[in-house]
Design an enzyme around this catalytic site. Structure first.
Site, PDB file in Angstrom:
ATOM      1  N   SER A 137      -8.084  -0.260   1.229  1.00  0.00           N
ATOM      2  CA  SER A 137      -8.403   0.546   2.205  1.00  0.00           C
ATOM      3  C   SER A 137      -7.525   2.030   2.007  1.00  0.00           C
ATOM      4  CB  SER A 137      -8.457   0.094   3.682  1.00  0.00           C
ATOM      5  OG  SER A 137      -8.675   1.147   4.523  1.00  0.00           O
TER       6      SER A 137
ATOM      7  N   HIS B 202      -4.765  -4.935   0.433  1.00  0.00           N
ATOM      8  CA  HIS B 202      -4.424  -5.595   1.567  1.00  0.00           C
ATOM      9  C   HIS B 202      -4.605  -6.929   1.847  1.00  0.00           C
ATOM     10  CE1 HIS B 202      -2.867  -1.925   3.652  1.00  0.00           C
ATOM     11  NE2 HIS B 202      -3.914  -1.055   3.108  1.00  0.00           N
TER      12      HIS B 202
ATOM     13  N   LYS C 142     -12.941   7.240  -0.850  1.00  0.00           N
ATOM     14  CA  LYS C 142     -11.840   6.255  -0.555  1.00  0.00           C
ATOM     15  C   LYS C 142     -12.195   4.873  -1.310  1.00  0.00           C
ATOM     16  CE  LYS C 142     -10.373   4.368   3.930  1.00  0.00           C
ATOM     17  NZ  LYS C 142     -10.384   4.284   5.274  1.00  0.00           N
TER      18      LYS C 142
ATOM     19  N   GLU D 149      -3.200  -9.198   3.298  1.00  0.00           N
ATOM     20  CA  GLU D 149      -2.987  -9.676   4.588  1.00  0.00           C
ATOM     21  C   GLU D 149      -3.952  -9.312   5.443  1.00  0.00           C
ATOM     22  OE1 GLU D 149      -1.941  -5.430   5.114  1.00  0.00           O
ATOM     23  OE2 GLU D 149      -1.874  -6.819   3.292  1.00  0.00           O
TER      24      GLU D 149
ATOM     25  N   ARG E  41     -14.114   2.026  14.062  1.00  0.00           N
ATOM     26  CA  ARG E  41     -13.415   3.040  14.438  1.00  0.00           C
ATOM     27  C   ARG E  41     -13.970   4.574  13.842  1.00  0.00           C
ATOM     28  NH1 ARG E  41      -8.195   3.101  11.145  1.00  0.00           N
ATOM     29  NH2 ARG E  41      -9.880   3.824   9.494  1.00  0.00           N
TER      30      ARG E  41
ATOM     31  N   CYS F  88       0.700  -1.206  -0.157  1.00  0.00           N
ATOM     32  CA  CYS F  88       0.067   0.054  -0.098  1.00  0.00           C
ATOM     33  C   CYS F  88       0.781   1.104   0.061  1.00  0.00           C
ATOM     34  CB  CYS F  88      -1.163  -0.104   1.209  1.00  0.00           C
ATOM     35  SG  CYS F  88      -2.313   1.135   0.878  1.00  0.00           S
TER      36      CYS F  88
END
Length: 349
Positions: free
Chosen positions: A196, A239, A167, A241, A253, A146
């Site tokens: 993300s 991502h 986003k 992972e 969050r 990223c």
């Protein structure tokens, strides 16, 4: 582990043309199945520091049932840290100076939180460039995740990431664009990857830099690309992972910040929550907006989440580790065995 073409059976050459790794007897004789030393430059903020360790350690550890991996975590001193994270790093992380002296076979560089539009203005920029420069000359292959991808594209190729109007967030369908490349050999040709990020490096930018795109999404753009030599730098924009719950934790969050007025209420990540999960979350958001104090419905939502990316992530990391094994030097700290061309280490046509 790869096949060895120990006779003239035509199947070996056919498999090579199909992108399957087949070693010559000469190359196999020079391979030593030894431990592999993999560095992890963990630049993630404190809240994600240990989770990121686990995610990448898991992917590497699951990538090959025969090989032995020594993981070497380190970070950059210019990154802000709280007391708990500093203590964890002090107990368990290594110094870059020690890693540089001992050598690595492979390196993973994580993303990071940023506060400037231009990455070169970040406090970690120069220390990161020092690591990237060292790795190019001394490490067989570096995998950039990223933001690390964006940093290398800016530093080495003068291709600056572009802020997107919204986003890129969610789980997106991707397709392999070159099934014959060893990094994507025998993986699903269509698979999901979480993303993300607010910024993007486009296919046109990768191609202008001579970087080969291997996996991309119509919605999320390029996920996986590799430097023109075919191995020495591997780029992720997504991502793979991520844990099953990673996007949920990001949503939680942001939604809790929205209840305090610090952020606008976030949209749902794309293709991640099913209708039942969305109903739980929408009800929580609606009731907290009118002043109710509620427990976030994590326990109700987690059982409804699917993981549609991890098996392919394991396969890609396994291919990457396999490629490193084929060409890395027997001596730790030297990037390539004798006879390997650094400009084409895998001998790709």
């Amino acid at each position: 582990m790869p096949l060895v073409a120990h006779n003239a059976l035509p199947t070996f050459e056919r498999l090579r043309r199909d992108g399957i790794t087949v070693l010559s007897t000469e190359r196999a004789a020079n391979q030593e199945i030894r431990e592999l030393h993999v560095g992890l430059l963990n630049m993630m903020p404190d809240a994600a520091l240990e989770a990121t360790e686990r995610q990448f350690y898991r992917l590497v550890g699951e990538s090959n049932p025969i090989a032995q991996f020594y993981m070497h975590p380190f970070t950059l001193e210019t990154l802000p840290r709280g007391d708990k994270a500093r203590a964890h790093i002090g107990r368990h992380y290594e110094k870059f100076e020690d890693i540089r002296a001992a050598g690595l076979d492979a390196l993973i560089i994580t993303g990071a939180n940023v506060s400037h539009a231009n990455l070169a203005d970040e406090a970690f920029w120069q220390p990161l460039i020092e690591v990237i420069d060292w790795a190019w000359d001394n490490v067989t292959s570096t995998l950039c995740s990223c933001l690390a991808t964006h940093a290398v594209m800016q530093f080495r190729y003068a291709q600056t990431r572009v802020l997107q109007p919204r986003k890129i967030w969610g789980v997106f369908e991707h397709r392999v664009t070159d099934v014959r490349h060893p990094l994507v050999a025998d993986v699903n040709t269509r698979f999901d990857v979480p993303h993300s990020r607010w910024n993007d490096v486009s296919r046109a930018q990768f191609e202008a830099a001579g970087v080969k795109v291997l996996v991309e999404s119509e919605e999320a753009g390029v996920h996986l690309a590799v430097s023109g030599d075919g191995l020495r730098t591997v780029f992720f924009q997504g991502h793979p992972e991520y844990d099953t719950v990673s996007l949920l934790k990001e949503y939680k969050r942001d939604l809790l910040l929205a209840t305090t007025g610090a952020l606008a209420e976030p949209p749902f990540p794309r293709r991640y929550f099913d209708r039942k999960a969305q109903a739980f979350l929408a009800e929580f958001a609606r009731r907290t907006r009118v002043g109710e104090t509620l427990v976030f419905p994590e326990a109700e939502v987690v059982p409804l989440l699917d993981n549609t990316w991890h098996d392919t992530a394991e396969a890609v990391i396994g291919n990457w580790i396999g490629c490193v094994y084929q060409v890395t030097h027997r001596e730790r700290g030297l990037p390539f065995m004798p006879g390997v061309d650094p400009d084409n280490p895998l001998g790709l046509a």
